[in-house]
Design an enzyme around this catalytic site. Structure first.
Site, mmCIF file in Angstrom:
data_model
loop_
_atom_site.group_PDB
_atom_site.id
_atom_site.type_symbol
_atom_site.label_atom_id
_atom_site.label_comp_id
_atom_site.label_asym_id
_atom_site.label_seq_id
_atom_site.Cartn_x
_atom_site.Cartn_y
_atom_site.Cartn_z
ATOM 1 N N ASP A 72 68.665 19.075 82.351
ATOM 2 C CA ASP A 72 67.248 19.011 82.684
ATOM 3 C C ASP A 72 66.913 19.969 83.815
ATOM 4 O O ASP A 72 67.800 20.462 84.535
ATOM 5 C CB ASP A 72 66.885 17.575 83.079
ATOM 6 C CG ASP A 72 65.451 17.202 82.706
ATOM 7 O OD1 ASP A 72 64.633 18.117 82.492
ATOM 8 O OD2 ASP A 72 65.142 15.996 82.650
ATOM 9 N N ASP B 69 58.242 15.820 76.714
ATOM 10 C CA ASP B 69 58.539 14.488 77.243
ATOM 11 C C ASP B 69 57.736 13.396 76.554
ATOM 12 O O ASP B 69 57.999 12.214 76.772
ATOM 13 C CB ASP B 69 58.261 14.439 78.753
ATOM 14 C CG ASP B 69 59.483 14.815 79.575
ATOM 15 O OD1 ASP B 69 60.589 14.892 79.007
ATOM 16 O OD2 ASP B 69 59.341 15.039 80.795
#
Length: 626
Positions: free
Chosen positions: A439, A503
């Site tokens: 990430d 997301d």
């Protein structure tokens, strides 16, 4: 000066005129046949109130050749050598699929090497390198790769967006002036356009001629269409450099990120097909079936508890999940998102016996084990930041604005790079980890090293870190996540095995996000998860069928506490997972087809087997129909 160069493959050809010392692309587009026309017939007139010779856009547009649009190379030597006149001096490595041009300006002390490669699928790759042949330093302000658009390309399309709403299309008529899409995020960006696209009037998924450029780069960048009053139109891409970022000493060189250029006579689907086939032909493209994933984030968030996670793993395995990924919260001091980044040690207050018991249980249930990391970032509330505050990237005199309570770790600092590599290498060595969810959750708006702008160096250091880890652990797959879809480009995908598209798992949002992500990225590399009935990011509620079918047309996973399912939903979900497993070979190898549906409230798309013998289509309603 020499004979023209003609590259030809499938439905695409490119013709370069080398009749003078200023080479130019006469044609990039439809196949011109076995014998190309004489490029000398395309000579513009000398207009009134203009230069005394015909002005034509060259392979590297220059003011010294009369080009009044965006220059292909901008730089100087402390204010001098500001306008090079680069001339063709050598043509090398010419074959039906490749050529290299060398341009030189002795007075300015510069050489530029341009390489064109046209592959069997019609993908045109362009590489540009500038070499400082002078005796003093040369500062590069920008270098772009540009190709001409024909007169029939009158409309433009690009993509924009935001967090949880990435890659939405916008289009307009090409008019005089410059349309520029700039990305100043230090990463690709949630609003980045995957491609700068131009086409014939009304081009759509299945119709029209289309030209598209993508820049394979994960740092600052720009894409543009430059339309001059003369009628000349160029489309270009390049790295967007900060002041003083690239300073070449004598003998040093700078290589621009690669441009990927696609022409299609069959609309946007033809563009996507070339990108997908090119990516699938890469030696490192994933060759095994894409495993069904369960990621723990929306199931437990930071509440890491071994009995809970063992129960979650059992529920996942019973559904047919093949890869179990432990998300954020496992490392030192990480009980929330305001601390711990940089301290890549298993937190023994939460994991007194390490990650081993969970990893062993996951493997015993027949699943792979994955782990979340965010190695490019650092919390100021961390042991690493307290020990090495100088490793926080930014201007020399202050710390940049916080973002999610975190800063950028200066990977351009060799010691910081080495520290991160050693920690990740140790974790992978000590634990049986099959997969990293990598990430990166903030923009690098003021990335700096040693008092100088360093977005370029930070990006190169990231690539080196990924390359080194993959060499040390070749069996470990890596996902590129960047607060969702903030880093989706062919630069990062040269080093990773899939991207997290967004997301949001809201299926309505995902229908649009995934459609436009797959303009460039094939479905098997696009992470697409089934979330709970009520979306974590939007609050919308969708039924299981809509959520599951949406996620099937990517790399399927779950982002859900599946322990809470009643028996009916459990059986339905297991059925969708089984269906995906029987169809993923088709979805991940076939030709993606989008129907140009007359009702804007309806979407229809599918995958057709390369042989034409099988297909799988979706029809979905995205809004109330008029």
């Amino acid at each position: 000066m020499t004979q023209p160069i003609y590259l030809r493959s499938g439905s695409t050809s490119i013709l370069l005129d080398l009749g003078s010392d200023d080479p130019r692309i006469v044609h990039w587009g439809a196949d011109l046949g076995e014998v190309p026309p004489d490029p000398g017939v395309v000579v513009p007139p000398v207009a009134h109130s203009a230069f005394d010779v015909p002005v034509q856009p060259s392979v590297l547009p220059q003011a010294s050749r009369g080009w009044r649009g965006r220059a292909g190379l901008r730089g100087h030597r402390e204010g001098t050598a500001f306008s090079p006149r680069l001339s063709l001096v050598e043509v090398a490595a010419v074959d039906p699929a490749h050529c290299t041009l060398l341009l030189r300006d002795e007075a300015c002390g510069l050489e530029v090497r341009i390489e064109y490669t046209l592959d069997a699928h019609g993908m045109l790759e362009v590489d540009q390198t500038v070499i400082n042949t002078g005796s003093s330093a040369y500062s590069i302000e920008g270098m772009t790769i540009q190709v001409p658009l024909p007169a029939q390309a009158t409309e433009a399309l690009d993509l924009t967006g935001r967090w949880s709403g990435e890659r939405h299309p916008q289009r307009h008529v090409i008019q005089q002036g410059t349309w520029v899409r700039s990305g100043r995020h230090g990463r690709t960006g949630h609003d980045a356009t995957l491609a700068m696209v131009a086409g014939t009037p009304g081009f759509a998924s299945r119709t029209g001629e289309v030209w598209a450029l993508h820049l394979g780069w994960s740092g600052n960048h720009e894409s543009f269409i430059d339309a001059l009053p003369s009628g000349d139109v160029m489309v270009g891409v390049g790295e967007l450099l900060e002041p003083g970022e690239i300073l070449l000493a004598a003998g040093e060189s700078y290589r621009s990120p690669r441009a990927f250029c696609v022409y299609s006579p069959h609309g946007l689907d033809g563009v996507g097909d070339v990108f997908h086939e090119w990516m699938r032909s890469r030696p490192g493209h994933p060759a095994t079936p894409r495993p069904v994933i369960l990621n723990t984030w929306e199931a437990v968030y930071f509440e890491h508890d071994l009995p809970t996670l063992l129960e979650l793993a059992d529920a996942a395995a019973d559904l047919g999940v093949e890869r179990f990924v432990l998300d954020d919260g496992w490392f030192l001091g990480r009980r929330h998102d305001r601390a711990g980044l940089g301290d890549w040690y298993v937190d023994d207050t939460v994991w007194p016996d390490g990650l081993g018991p969970l990893i062993e249980h996951v493997h015993a249930r027949g699943m792979q084990f994955g782990l979340w990391v965010e190695p490019e970032m650092i919390n100021e509330d961390s042991a690493l930041a307290r020990e090495h505050p100088e490793w926080i990237s930014g201007p020399a005199d202050r710390t940049p604005l916080g973002w999610r309570s975190q800063q950028v770790l200066d990977l351009a600092e060799p010691e910081a790079w080495r520290h991160v590599f050693e920690r990740l290498d140790s974790i992978l060595h000590d634990n049986r980890i099959d997969y990293l969810k990598w990430d990166q959750n903030r923009d690098h708006l003021e990335a700096g090293h040693g008092g100088r702008a360093s977005t370029h160096d930070q990006t190169i250091a990231l690539y080196g870190l990924l390359d080194a880890l993959r060499e040390a652990h070749p069996s470990v797959e890596i996902e590129s996540c960047s607060s969702g879809g903030g880093r989706v480009d062919l630069g990062i995908l040269a080093r990773t095995d899939r991207v997290w598209a967004s997301d949001t798992n809201d299926a309505l949002e995902r229908q649009i996000i995934q459609r436009w992500t797959t303009l460039v990225v094939p479905p098997e590399l696009v992470g697409a998860h089934i979330g709970p009935e009520r979306s974590h990011t939007t609050g919308r509620t969708h039924d299981l069928a809509f959520r599951a079918i949406t996620a099937m047309f990517g790399h399927l996973g779950l982002e859900w506490d599946v322990r809470t399912l009643d028996e009916g939903d459990r059986e339905r979900l297991r059925g969708f997972i089984d269906y995906y497993k029987t169809r993923r070979a088709l979805i991940h190898s076939g030709r993606l087809v989008h129907v140009d549906h007359p009702d804007p409230a309806t979407t229809a798309y599918g995958v057709v087997d390369r042989s034409g013998d099988a297909a799988l289509f979706v029809v979905a309603t995205l809004a109330s129909s008029a």
